[in-house]
Structures are given as structure tokens and as C-alpha cells.
Scaffold this motif. Sequence first.
Motif: not given
Length: 1008
Positions: A404-408, A568-575, A673-677
Amino acid sequence: MLPLVDSKASIEQDYLDYLDALRASQFKGEIETSYASRLAVATDNSVYQRLPQAVVFPRDVADLQLIGQLTQSHNKVRFSARGGGTGTNGQSLTDGLVVDLSRHMRDILEFNAEERWVRVQAGVIKDQLNDFLRPHGFFFAPDLSTSNRATIGGMINTDASGQGSLVYGKTSDHVLALRSVLADGSLLDTAPMGLDEARELAGQGDVIGQVVAQVLQSCEQKREQILAKFPRLNRFLTGYDLEHVFDADMQHFDLSRIITGSEGSLVFVAEAKLNVTPIARYKTLINVKYDSFESALRHAPAMVAAQATSVETVDSKVLNLAREDIIWHSVKALIEDVPGKDLQGLNMVEYNAEAEQDMQDKITGLVAMLDDCITTGKSGVIGYQLTSDNADIGKIYAMRKKAVGLLGKTKGSKKPIAFAEDTAVPPEKLADFIMEFRALLDAKGLQYGMFGHVDAGVLHVRPALDLIDPLQELLMAEVSDQVVTLVAKYGGLMWGEHGKGYRSEYGPAFFGEELFTELRKIKAAFDPFNRMNPGKICTPYESDEALVKVSDTKRGTYDRQIPLKVREAFEPAMSCNGNGLCFNYDSTSPMCPSSKITKDRRHSPKGRAGLMREWLRLLSKQGVDVAKLDNVGTKQNWFSRIYNTYKQDNKQDFSHQVMEAMDGCLACKACANQCPVNVDVPSFRARFLHMYYGRYARPFKDYLVANVEKMAPLLSKAPRLVNAALVLGEWPLRKWVGYVDAPTLSYPTLAGRLDKEVQAFDLSVLRSLNPEQLSKRVLIVQDPFTSFYEAELIEDLVKLIRKLGLHPVLLPFKPNGKPQHVKGFLAEFAATAQNAAAFFNQLAGLNIPMIGVDPSLVLCYRDEYKKALGSTRGEFKVQLIHEWLETVTLPDLAVQSTRDFALFAHCTEKTALPSAEKQWQQIFARLGVSLTPVSVGCCGMAGTYGHETSHLEHSKGIFELSWQPALAGYKTEQLLATGYSCRSQTARMQGDKPKHPLQALLALLEEK
Ligand SMILES: Cc1cc2nc3c(=O)[nH]c(=O)nc-3n(C[C@H](O)[C@H](O)[C@H](O)COP(=O)(O)OP(=O)(O)OC[C@H]3O[C@@H](n4cnc5c(N)ncnc54)[C@H](O)[C@@H]3O)c2cc1C
Ligand code: SF4
Ligand code: SF4
């Protein structure tokens, strides 16, 4: 300059009064009212967002009773219980009070192996329970993908199940007794009882009596309709299970069956007595490979017929995403490609048996069938692989659980979301159902990945939508309605596994008016004033309050207030999609040490990403151009920053709450690295610090840390003097600067340890060498920690290189910039990185290996440099020692040793380079020496984190979680650690300092 950020999210007066009363009572838990604490529980893994008034963390049953009792004088207060917060349908979200049982109610209370039961508090995590039971030969059988963070309370209240449910059933099948607390604080003990006893209880007239009377009445009078209505499925129903309140011959009554799956809408479950199952002695997993997903689905019933314990399926989309993830590294040997064939679907078929012969018989039968399929081209089978190794089986399921996480991870703004992700239909109809489901999604042009428990007819599918787009939000509701119709056509359930939550609006149609009225009467008996998770499942009979709806406010509603370029600039937080994998309870996993030690959701990657998003939204609402702010950073003058720091009005600034969460982060990068997204907290944390300190004054220690690379070379001119000063100044450093246990400089210094030849770096000389000479050179990239604080390690590296018949060349020290990045000095970091990159790029063309010792600094060249410099970073490559040694031939240096080393790898290295431990192991094996990688989390030092007074307690606590017990299993001379931080932390905590593996190699070669 960053303005004051005002959240304007006040708490209703009724709740303030209630919380005052709770504070004044005997309540032992915590009460958190900060905006950050409320935000941390405003989301789960669903698409919804709802801000609660406050969060309370009870410690025991008595605390829960107090929470309920006080509502008698504060009748507007509403609750939602919360465990791991991994619900996919917003079950635990509320605008009332969140009662979080996951922080403190984590005790395993009693275990009886003979009678095969265990009694636990509701906040115990499913994997925690199984880790406890394993040595006794038992396990808690209902499985779920979120087993490393979901709580027993959450599992009971969603009636969780998963892999193996055909054999092992659902959570409700394993509940022997519950201790619950009603909305008014009354205690309710439930367990199966004879019908007469139940009738007697019903006559009691008190709250409990009324509850039992109502349930008896509803379930007896409507028995016929209930049997006709409820699907005859393994996944019969979740919540208010009117059918199974009675056993088949109607002689026993069990109120727990109403509570399981009730999503906190009836009671707080405080404790549970659970049935435990013996672990099967023999286990085998067969990974059957197919040419299409449809082939895998259609073939699954044959596996069930062949007596499989469980059959799980994943489609090619999930498989391909797994291939790109860190997880593939652990399973690739178990799911190899079939030459000349395209692997598009996979069935994971598990067999359990008590006797070896029994297992053998089952497998022989299946293998013969599969071989026949392959030879004749039947059923789309293209190959299979078999394993009976428990660790390998665990790895395959870990991959499946991560699906499920990977799908993200899907690229683009459309992300797979949960809303129709757990349909259940009769298994024999599953393939046809899925084909029609796919046609529905394809007709709307939606992307999706699929996997599921095919043996139980449960399908997991998450169509990709961008809920920031209001039209896509409407599309979601449309698809949801159509899936409900489709499921009904196949005689199934919309909520086959994950509960109802915001899908509760479909309840009246599903149950029909007559039975839904009975649910409401039962709700009224338990919770007449609709205090328990209002809106979920049903409202009390005669109440005019509404159910929650699929169209209710979603996270997208808030996210769309942030301009696209900022998103877009803060994509890691948004995703971040809230799946909660970062709450992983396993102390030997590197994932989020700050979350583990604090048990505070704000201090997790999810918490930090959520705070960041809200901070960006509030700034955007205030009309602030965040991109501009990002550029200005810390260029404000000192005076205004000091003024802002002490100005009283600024105390309420929401930025301080975000800062608190960011400050607790170790910047270990496990999340990246370990968070699926790949929610990379250190990347947005650094940018936040950069902007925050544009408004506020920085602590002095930040300057010390950021400038360590400038100071260390200067200080090392007089190491003994500096070291003496550090000893004398220990107290003021700790008290006034906030820095503890400052490391001492190496003496003799590096320069004093190395001969001139190594130190004689001259680019023109290198350029003049012929290819043969160049091939013998190795360039050593210095880092501040090793060169100035552990110079003996570089000395040993030089010796090792020479021992291998090569010529070491020590490059001049070039600051790396990592400490600046960690502290958010981003402008300074960019300059440092540019300078170092320019230098290394000059050398890159020579094709001489450049090697560095410390993983976190070497990996900084690969990640942070790329992000900061983009294409100007150039192509230079710095290898870690093991990466370089892999390329070096050691033909005639083989030694034999009986020594057995234990490798404690740096967590940043392990998560960024998942093969690192294995590679070290292979290098040692080439010399005939055994090296065992040890599973540990973070050591708690993480650069300078562990040296900061404010973090000292947590730093030590993190070390005690996994390093301390793991180290105890080895002698000091066996210990090898790749990180400077890890070696220093071990030395500080235990006195003995592990060596770097290169030092062990050198010693082995010198012995020879
Ligand atoms: C990636 C992913 C995969 C998943 N896979 C599965 C799966 O394989 N099988 C499955 O069944 N589910 C699955 N789920 C759904 C979810 O993990 C389960 O529903 C789980 O049981 C929720 O547990 P929790 O502790 O996180 O509960 P929460 O999400 O915190 O709460 C769930 C519900 O239970 C209530 N609740 C929690 N604790 C108590 C208590 N002590 N007393 C009263 N009410 C309480 C809450 O109010 C809420 O209504 C998955 C979710 C995700 C994100
Ligand atoms: S940070 Fe990653 S692991 Fe944690 S909840 Fe968000 S997506 Fe999941
Ligand atoms: S960097 Fe480490 S401590 Fe910080 S959020 Fe990520 S995992 Fe947690």
C-alpha cells in the motif's frame, strides 16, 4: 522576513472547561492542547482531515473512567479513541477530543500458555505482542499489514484481519473477553455467557443491564432478517455483528461481538483477553509467477483447493514499485525473473503443518500441479520458487505489507488513495468482480495497482487521484458510489477489511432500514448522548445528528490552499500519505528514533510532514511568498532577530511548535529511504530552520556546530591545549552553550602521524602520472570527524592501502558542509558544497578512486549536494571504504582466522545503501573471516545531536533501545562500527570503543 504565523485554531470553551476539570481530577495521563499536538492526530491514512480540540493520553482503566465520568458535568464533550491512527477511512478522526491509548497503555498484563490466552492493554502493538509470544511458541493470529504500528485496541475496533484469515479468522474470532469503559465512565466486562445469565443481567436495570437487554432484544427478534441479510463470507461484517452475538445453537451470548469492529462508537476498549495460537512447526511459501494478474486471480481458487493456509496476490504494478524500493533488495533472490517471460502477477501461497510428512505431501501435490501448468502452458503459470526459511518468508510478507505504501510512490500529482480499497466478494466471484472493477476504473482513465487476499475474496485497490483538484474529489465520490453498487451485485461488502469510517453513510442502505434501526437502538443503549466517535457507523436511535460522509472535508481541501510552486518545492512534506510506517515499533529498525523514544506523534516523520504542510498553508493564507522567504533565509539583521526572540507577542507563534518538532529530529535520514514514499524530513527540516532563523536568534551552539569544519583545523594546531580547555570548560559548555561531552582532538594529529609522501598532494604531479601509476593511486577524502578527532583511523587506512600494494594520497581537507546543512545554514552549505565539488571535479577525470571513511559525510556528496547544486555538482564520485574494497583484488592476501566479528552499520548508510552490510560481509569472507551484521536502530548520537544538552536524555535513551542490548552479546574486540557517531556514542556510553571494519582488516592482514 518570516512573519508571525497565527493558527487561529482556538479550543471551544466547553472543552477548555472539561480539560480544566480533568486536570484537577486524579487523571494521571497527559493532556495536550497545542495546535501541533492536535494536528498530529488530525489525519490518519485516509483522505480526510479533522482537527480535534485536544488530545489526552490515559495511563490506565481508571483514567479512562475519569474521562467518561466528567462528561456528566460537561455534556457537550465528544470523544474518539485512537491507537496507531492507521485507519484508512478516517475512523479515529474527530473534532472533539482524541483519547490516544497508544502512548501509555502498552502493557502485556498476563499470559497463560496452558490455557492459551494473553491479557493486554489496548495500546499494545500487534508485533509487540507477537514478539512477546514467539519464545513461548504462540502468536496472535489475525494479521494485518500495519502490524508494526497498529494497536490491539484499533484491531478490535476495526475487527482487523488479513493474510491467512481463511484459517486464522478475524480479530473478533480471538477475543475472549474485553474490559471496556462506557461514555459515562461505567466499567463493562464482557465475555461469552450462557443465555440465562445474559437474561438475568438484562433485568438489572442499570446501564449494563440496559445494554444487554437491548442487544438481546435486537438480536433475538430480528434473527431471521439478520441471517438473511448478512453475507455468508469469511469477511462477514465489521462492527455491530448482530449475527455472532449468539453461537450457532443460540445457547451462548457474547457482547464483545457487538463491540469488535464498532470503531470506538460504543466504548473505550481498555483491556482485552485474547486467544493465542501455537506457531506452526513447518511453514513453506511458494511464490507462483504468472503471465498476467488475471491468471493469478483465476488460479487462486485452485491453491485454496490444494489446502493452502493462505493465498496472497500482487499485480505487476505493485511488483514493479517494489523493484524500485529498498525492500526489493531483501526479496529479489526469492522472486527471480523467469528468462524469456514477463512476470505480471504473483500468488504467494503459504502452507502450514504440524508434521513434516504432512507438509511434504501438500507441497508435492502443489508442485506437481504447477509443473504441469508450466509444461502445458495452462493457467498462465510461468514459474515458481519455494522457501521454508522463516526469515525469507518474513521478507516476502514484509514486501507484501509495504505494498500500500509503495503505491503511494506513484509519480505525479495523482496519488493512490483509500476509499474503496477493501471490497470483499465471494472468492469464487473475485476474478469476474475484479475484471468489472477494472473496467469501471479504466473507463474513467484512472491508474491503480491491485493486490489482495484472494483466498478470502478481498481486493485492495487504490485508484490514483489528485484531491487537490475539486473535480477529482467529485470523481472520488462518484467512483465510491459505483463500487458500492458493484459490490452489492456480487453479494459482497464494501468494507471487507478496513472498517467503515467516512463510508458510514452507506450503512443505512447496506443494512436496510429495519436492521439499521436496531443498530441505532444498540448505539443508544451504549451511548445515548452520541459521545463516542459521533457520526461513525450510526447515530443513537431518535437522535437527529448526522453520519459522516464520503464528501466530508478532506486533506486536499487544505493542501489546495498552498500554491503549486510551494507544494512542488516541499514535495517530501506534501507526499506523506499517513500510512504510519514511520511509527514502526521495532527498536532494531532504523526508522525514526525520535518517534520511538518520545512516543509522540509530532516527533515522527508523519508528524513533521503534517506540521510543515500546515505551516506552509498558514503562510500562504497570510499572503507570504514562501519561495522568496526561502531565498532570504537568515539574511535579517541580528537586532531584529534578537528583538523577535524576546518579544512577548511572538510566544504564540506557530513556528515555535514546528521548530520544536524539527529540533527533535536527529537528521538520521532513515525516513528518506525507509518511508515508502521517501518523505525526507532532513531536507525540509533544513529549509524550515533556514527560514525560522530569519526571524529568530539562533542558539550559539548552532554556530559552533555549523563551523566545526572551519574550527577543527585551527584547533588541531594546539590539540593538547584545546583538550585541556574542553575538560576544564565542561561545565560552562554544558550549562551556557548547551553542549555536552565534546569530543577531544586527536593527538598526535593526523599530520604528525603520516609521512610526507602521503601528504604530498600535488594535482600537477598526479596529472603527469602514466595510466599504470594512476591505477596504483588511491585518494583519501578527509572529513572533519575522522581527520581531527579520530586521526588513527586515517593512519590505519593509509596502512591498509599500502598493505594492498597501492599508494595512498591524502587530499587536502575540504569542508563537507553536512553540519551546516543539518543546522539549516543553507546559504553557507551551498557555498561549501560548491567549493568542495569544484575541487573534487578537478580530480574526477583522473579516474583514481576517491574514498571517504564516514558514511554520513560521504553520502552527503551524493544526496544533499545533488539537491543543493543540481547539475553544477558535477560527476565526481566519493566511495565508501567497502565500495572501494569491493573493486580491489586481494588474491594473495587471504588469511584464515577463527575470529568472528559483529558489524554495527551506520543507520544512514544502511538505509541509503541496503547492500552495505552484505558487501562488508563478503569482503571479510574473501579473507576467510566471519562477520555478522547486527540489526540495530540508531545509536542516538547522529552527528552532534547527542552532544546537545537538550537532547542528552533522548540520545542515551535511544542507545539503550537497541545498541546496548545488542552490544551485550559480543566482546569488545568483536565489535566493528562504520559510523564515527556510533563509535563515539558506544565509547561514551560503555567505555569501549568499537573499531572501524577497515581497522580489523588491517589487523588481519598484518597478522599474516
Ligand atoms: C498501509 C495500510 C495497510 C493496512 N492493512 C490492513 C490489513 O491488512 N488488515 C486490516 O484489517 N486493516 C488494515 N489496515 C487498516 C488499519 O491498519 C487497521 O484498521 C488497524 O486495525 C487500525 O489499528 P490502529 O491501532 O491504527 O487504530 P486507529 O486507526 O487508531 O483506530 C481505528 C478505529 O478504532 C478505534 N479505536 C482504536 N483504539 C480503540 C480503543 N482502545 N477503544 C475503542 N476504540 C478504539 C478508533 O476510534 C477508530 O475508530 C491497513 C492500513 C494501512 C494504512
Ligand atoms: S512519513 Fe512516510 S512512513 Fe510516515 S506516515 Fe508519512 S508516508 Fe507513511
Ligand atoms: S531524519 Fe531520522 S529522526 Fe528525523 S524524522 Fe527522519 S527518521 Fe525521524
